[in-house]
Design an enzyme around this catalytic site. Sequence first.
Site, PDB file in Angstrom:
ATOM      1  N   ASN A  10       1.712   7.564   5.508  1.00 27.96           N
ATOM      2  CA  ASN A  10       1.709   7.299   3.885  1.00 27.96           C
ATOM      3  C   ASN A  10       0.949   8.125   3.642  1.00 27.96           C
ATOM      4  OD1 ASN A  10       1.776   6.285   1.393  1.00 27.96           O
ATOM      5  ND2 ASN A  10       1.745   4.023   2.185  1.00 27.96           N
ATOM      6  N   ASP A 150      10.239   6.883  -2.393  1.00 24.60           N
ATOM      7  CA  ASP A 150       9.768   6.125  -3.489  1.00 24.60           C
ATOM      8  C   ASP A 150      10.723   6.088  -4.672  1.00 24.60           C
ATOM      9  OD1 ASP A 150       7.448   4.645  -3.233  1.00 24.60           O
ATOM     10  OD2 ASP A 150       6.105   6.620  -3.108  1.00 24.60           O
ATOM     11  N   HIS A 210       2.809  -2.524  -9.939  1.00 26.15           N
ATOM     12  CA  HIS A 210       2.143  -1.974  -8.871  1.00 26.15           C
ATOM     13  C   HIS A 210       0.709  -1.218  -9.407  1.00 26.15           C
ATOM     14  CE1 HIS A 210       1.935   0.232  -4.927  1.00 26.15           C
ATOM     15  NE2 HIS A 210       1.135   1.084  -5.823  1.00 26.15           N
ATOM     16  N   ARG A 287     -12.988  -0.447  -8.420  1.00 22.14           N
ATOM     17  CA  ARG A 287     -13.875  -1.227  -7.536  1.00 22.14           C
ATOM     18  C   ARG A 287     -15.306  -0.926  -8.225  1.00 22.14           C
ATOM     19  NH1 ARG A 287     -11.965   0.359  -1.724  1.00 22.14           N
ATOM     20  NH2 ARG A 287     -11.848   2.236  -2.926  1.00 22.14           N
TER      21      ARG A 287
END
Length: 400
Positions: A10, A150, A210, A287
């Site tokens: 991936n 996808d 997503h 993050r």
Amino acid sequence: MFNKLVLILNCGSSSLKFSVVSSDNYTTKLSGIVEFLNLSQIRFFWKIKKKEYVRVINKSKSYDYALNYILTKILKEESKIFNNIACVGHRVVHGGVNLNKSVLITQEIIKLITDACSFAPLHNPINLLGIKASHAVLPHLKEKNVAVFDTSFHSSIPKFAYLYAIPYKFYKKFGIRKYGAHGISCQYSVCRSSELLQIELTSLNIIICHLGGGASVSVVKNGVCVDTSMGLTPLEGLIMGTRSGDIDPSVIFFMNKQLNLSISTINNILINKSGLLGLSGVSSDFRNLESEYNSNIRIKLAIDMFCYRLSKYISGYMSVVKGKLHGIVFTGGIGENSSLVRSIVISKLAFLNFKLNSDINMLMKSGKEGFINIKNTFPILVIPANEELIIAKESFSEIN
């Protein structure tokens, strides 16, 4: 004794995930991720059974290096796994005009994926590197490489939703239309939502968010996708890590004429220097931003804009299913782990009877799955992405 295994690659724009999955019950024998590619540090993390391994290289390395390290070092050292690989499944972001279902990779398919690079310039070239590397290291499996797209999941979107309001000839001659992305992740979310909500797949109406470095939202009606936020390329729609998402097209002409910037420079700005990075001036990595939400004005602005646009898309997609929604799904790195984003977004949807259980929401991260809504309100689910499972199933199906 090992059953036949599928190696899954991936290859994303900022990370590379890999795993080896068994054909019998789809258990994972090995999994890992390479992060921070093309920056000053590259980090390999992989897990075999219950053992975890980390290797950090304090030097920028190419995508080719990462792929070869996975294939020639990590995998080959696990001979029982390596020798039982029966096929290789590749996530390919864009199938272009001609590829809307999983296929065995031939030279003709490689050409079509290459032709579609203009639709996904960040992703398809990297996906092709993965195919090239697996052909080189596993030549005996050259005819057992499978491309899983996808864009396939979004092939059910009706024409009135996927066309742009530009002269029709551009669609007919050049395939300029909405294609979408993150379809493999969405496909897993649909299947898992059906199980968790105990609703037949063919009756299921959900909205899937997503949210990661790339971000999109899709609406599913009766089990199939009927609209999505990404468009001709993965640049349209939501604000993303480095991508602008929706803008007035005239911004491009203004930057070209008034600021004397070339089209290629503007393209690079919109794809690589915008989004959360451009707004915050700090980072594209959520993050690094979330912890400073209350202390940095620009970071707060970036996150608030991200959540505002997402909530607008969700409320708009409610009309597509005429309010008959069974739930909202949060998935992807941000969707699965950011209680802050989920809280801000759902607070904007309270008028639609979406309400979070704050305590459960705070705890829902690091691979946890479940409902985060207050009882007797619209279901809100967190479902960790599992593209690898879908790729494994599609790959075994194609070679058999």
